[in-house]
Design a protein around this motif. Structure first.
Motif, PDB file in Angstrom:
ATOM      1  N   VAL A 105     -10.683 -22.848  62.249  1.00  0.00           N
ATOM      2  CA  VAL A 105     -12.004 -23.644  62.458  1.00  0.00           C
ATOM      3  C   VAL A 105     -12.343 -23.101  63.978  1.00  0.00           C
ATOM      4  O   VAL A 105     -13.422 -22.841  64.288  1.00  0.00           O
ATOM      5  N   ALA A 106     -11.404 -23.104  64.918  1.00  0.00           N
ATOM      6  CA  ALA A 106     -11.655 -22.584  66.176  1.00  0.00           C
ATOM      7  C   ALA A 106     -12.408 -21.289  66.323  1.00  0.00           C
ATOM      8  O   ALA A 106     -13.163 -20.803  66.937  1.00  0.00           O
ATOM      9  N   ASP A 107     -11.873 -20.392  65.256  1.00  0.00           N
ATOM     10  CA  ASP A 107     -12.555 -19.027  65.174  1.00  0.00           C
ATOM     11  C   ASP A 107     -13.925 -19.168  64.477  1.00  0.00           C
ATOM     12  O   ASP A 107     -14.659 -18.164  64.967  1.00  0.00           O
ATOM     13  N   ARG A 108     -14.117 -19.923  63.687  1.00  0.00           N
ATOM     14  CA  ARG A 108     -15.525 -20.406  63.168  1.00  0.00           C
ATOM     15  C   ARG A 108     -16.491 -20.474  64.544  1.00  0.00           C
ATOM     16  O   ARG A 108     -17.676 -20.301  64.468  1.00  0.00           O
ATOM     17  N   LEU A 109     -15.783 -21.594  65.387  1.00  0.00           N
ATOM     18  CA  LEU A 109     -16.648 -21.753  66.358  1.00  0.00           C
ATOM     19  C   LEU A 109     -16.948 -20.619  67.256  1.00  0.00           C
ATOM     20  O   LEU A 109     -18.206 -20.117  67.652  1.00  0.00           O
ATOM     21  N   ALA A 110     -15.878 -19.640  67.555  1.00  0.00           N
ATOM     22  CA  ALA A 110     -16.097 -18.486  68.295  1.00  0.00           C
ATOM     23  C   ALA A 110     -17.405 -17.574  67.516  1.00  0.00           C
ATOM     24  O   ALA A 110     -17.856 -16.981  68.538  1.00  0.00           O
ATOM     25  N   ALA A 111     -17.250 -17.471  66.324  1.00  0.00           N
ATOM     26  CA  ALA A 111     -18.114 -16.772  65.672  1.00  0.00           C
ATOM     27  C   ALA A 111     -19.546 -17.160  65.952  1.00  0.00           C
ATOM     28  O   ALA A 111     -20.418 -16.324  65.727  1.00  0.00           O
ATOM     29  N   ARG A 112     -19.731 -18.384  66.406  1.00  0.00           N
ATOM     30  CA  ARG A 112     -21.219 -18.710  66.774  1.00  0.00           C
ATOM     31  C   ARG A 112     -21.390 -18.463  68.242  1.00  0.00           C
ATOM     32  O   ARG A 112     -22.168 -19.193  68.568  1.00  0.00           O
ATOM     33  N   GLY A 113     -20.444 -17.993  68.758  1.00  0.00           N
ATOM     34  CA  GLY A 113     -20.571 -17.769  70.218  1.00  0.00           C
ATOM     35  C   GLY A 113     -20.261 -19.089  71.145  1.00  0.00           C
ATOM     36  O   GLY A 113     -20.671 -19.267  72.020  1.00  0.00           O
ATOM     37  N   LEU A 114     -19.618 -20.057  70.522  1.00  0.00           N
ATOM     38  CA  LEU A 114     -19.152 -21.281  70.982  1.00  0.00           C
ATOM     39  C   LEU A 114     -17.583 -21.302  71.623  1.00  0.00           C
ATOM     40  O   LEU A 114     -16.966 -20.805  70.951  1.00  0.00           O
ATOM     41  N   ALA A 330      -9.083 -29.869  63.882  1.00  0.00           N
ATOM     42  CA  ALA A 330      -9.719 -29.206  62.847  1.00  0.00           C
ATOM     43  C   ALA A 330     -11.065 -30.014  62.185  1.00  0.00           C
ATOM     44  O   ALA A 330     -11.931 -29.305  62.070  1.00  0.00           O
ATOM     45  N   ALA A 331     -10.530 -31.071  61.597  1.00  0.00           N
ATOM     46  CA  ALA A 331     -11.437 -31.904  61.042  1.00  0.00           C
ATOM     47  C   ALA A 331     -12.481 -32.320  61.755  1.00  0.00           C
ATOM     48  O   ALA A 331     -13.680 -32.450  61.256  1.00  0.00           O
ATOM     49  N   THR A 332     -12.515 -32.664  63.049  1.00  0.00           N
ATOM     50  CA  THR A 332     -13.330 -32.931  63.895  1.00  0.00           C
ATOM     51  C   THR A 332     -14.285 -32.031  64.182  1.00  0.00           C
ATOM     52  O   THR A 332     -15.706 -32.118  64.352  1.00  0.00           O
ATOM     53  N   LEU A 333     -13.848 -30.962  64.563  1.00  0.00           N
ATOM     54  CA  LEU A 333     -14.569 -29.692  64.656  1.00  0.00           C
ATOM     55  C   LEU A 333     -15.444 -29.225  63.503  1.00  0.00           C
ATOM     56  O   LEU A 333     -16.634 -28.871  63.661  1.00  0.00           O
TER      57      LEU A 333
END
Length: 419
Positions: A105-114, A330-333
């Protein structure tokens, strides 16, 4: 060092362990340490749920210690600690690996530039040994210096141990309930924050034992007490700029931060199955206890489930420490990302105690309600995957059945020393 404790946290929030001699660490890192997948179906009392995807005697996993987090344990001389990633024998990530889900999930954030930074508040009570009852080891006033003086050597040893282990402590203070304390640590990446939450709790446990004391992180140590929380703080950043400040939204929120917070608020009923995952959690989630039992938000409002810390972060107040911290982040993100995808908007904030208003919605009041909300939440189910989501629900229903017809005092007693 003579040995390394390799830990993971199961779906019931219990830290489980396999250990290897120091000489065996290179082999453990390269090939992993064998472990049964049955732990995915463990309840807090070590009974095993016969779930849809876990609970049987067949199968094996490999625990791979993360050597980047290898830490000599100041509270356990001779020992080191490393969190584990769980893999199947063919080298693929185990579909119910909690730490791996948090990383994905953290990687999903990073893919959005976050970038997300997270941190947990760890609350616990310190009691006397020699009894399964809770006898507080410090009797001074709530938030009082007198209480800290009573256990001054203990508190100093704890802070020294955390510092030796590289944990940056922001503050330590006595809390409201008898014998209760809280420690807050510096924000980190989501997986790092969950790792640190595990390390802090086990350090508290070790230092307590060395002082002939006993620590409990249960949300309800005494049925008529206040209980321990495990609040999560989250901030979002893009290109080094904070998204919870400097925007045109309420209290300076950027549009992205507002959408993220709105997604978390919208998802809270289902998130309770992750962050408030025990029957005892719902003894704590009651009005007028600053537990955040209302599905609302506000600026510096400590009775709403979401508290906006002005210009800094979002605090999820309803969570407690029976939760698996990797699943919590994970769930909160995931919920926040869903809000961003929908460009969700926050309702009006509350600037008063929600208990004084007639129509502020409550969070689930039982674990069974939270599980039903979780199973109805398509966003979380998709993020977890079918097998993972089903097993979480099976374990939660197993705990509901375990305490069916049991009174609050008995639930508190049965949970008191398990977390």
């Amino acid at each position: 060092m003579v040995a390394v404790a390799i830990t993971w946290v199961d779906h019931s929030g219990i830290t489980r362990v396999k250990s290897v001699p120091l000489a065996g660490l290179p082999e453990a890192a390269a090939r992993g340490v064998g472990a049964s997948p049955v732990f995915d179906a463990f309840l807090l009392d070590d009974s095993i749920v016969a779930g849809r995807h876990a609970g049987g005697p067949v199968g094996d996993l490999r625990l791979h210690p993360d050597l980047d987090r290898l830490t000599p344990l100041a509270g356990q001389p001779g020992w080191a600690w490393a969190p584990a990633d769980r893999y199947d024998q063919d080298g693929g990530r185990h579909p119910q690996d909690e730490r791996g889900l948090a990383r994905a999930v953290a990687d999903r954030l990073a893919a959005r530039g976050l970038e997300a930074l997270a941190g947990f508040e760890v609350e616990w009570v310190v009691g006397r040994t020699g009894t399964d009852e809770f006898v507080p080891a410090a009797l001074g006033p709530a938030y009082g210096h007198a209480r800290q003086v009573e256990v001054s050597d203990y508190a100093a040893d704890l802070l020294a141990a955390l510092a030796d282990q590289g944990v940056e402590v922001l503050q330590l203070h006595p809390e409201y309930a008898p014998g209760q304390f809280e420690v807050s640590t510096a924000p980190e990446d989501p997986v790092g924050a969950a790792d640190t939450a595990v390390l802090v709790r086990e350090t508290i446990r070790a230092i307590s034992s060395r002082h002939d004391l006993r620590a409990s992180f249960s949300p309800k140590v005494l049925a008529d007490g206040v209980g321990n929380g495990g609040h999560l703080h989250l901030s979002l950043w893009r290109d080094g700029r904070p998204l919870f400040a400097g925007g045109d939204g309420p209290f300076g929120l950027t549009a992205e931060a507002e959408a993220f917070a709105a997604g978390v608020l919208r998802g809270l009923p289902a998130l309770c199955a992750i962050g408030c995952p025990s029957v005892a959690s719902y003894l704590r989630l009651v009005p007028s206890h600053w537990a955040g039992c209302f599905a609302a938000w506000g600026l510096e409002n400590r009775e709403t489930a979401l508290r906006l810390v002005a210009g800094r972060s979002l605090e999820v107040k309803c969570y407690d420490l029976t939760a698996n911290p990797y699943l919590v982040v994970a769930a909160t993100l995931v919920a926040g990302l869903a809000g961003m995808a929908d460009r969700a908007r926050l309702p009006e904030p509350l600037a008063v105690d929600p208990a004084t208003l007639p129509d502020v919605p409550r969070l689930p009041t039982t674990l069974a309600e939270a599980v039903a909300a979780f199973e109805a939440d398509e966003v979380l189910r998709e993020a977890f995957g079918a097998e993972f989501a089903a097993t979480v629900a099976d374990v939660r229903r197993g705990e509901v059945a375990l305490f069916e017809g049991v009174g609050a005092e008995q639930v508190a007693a049965a949970t008191r020393w398990r977390h």
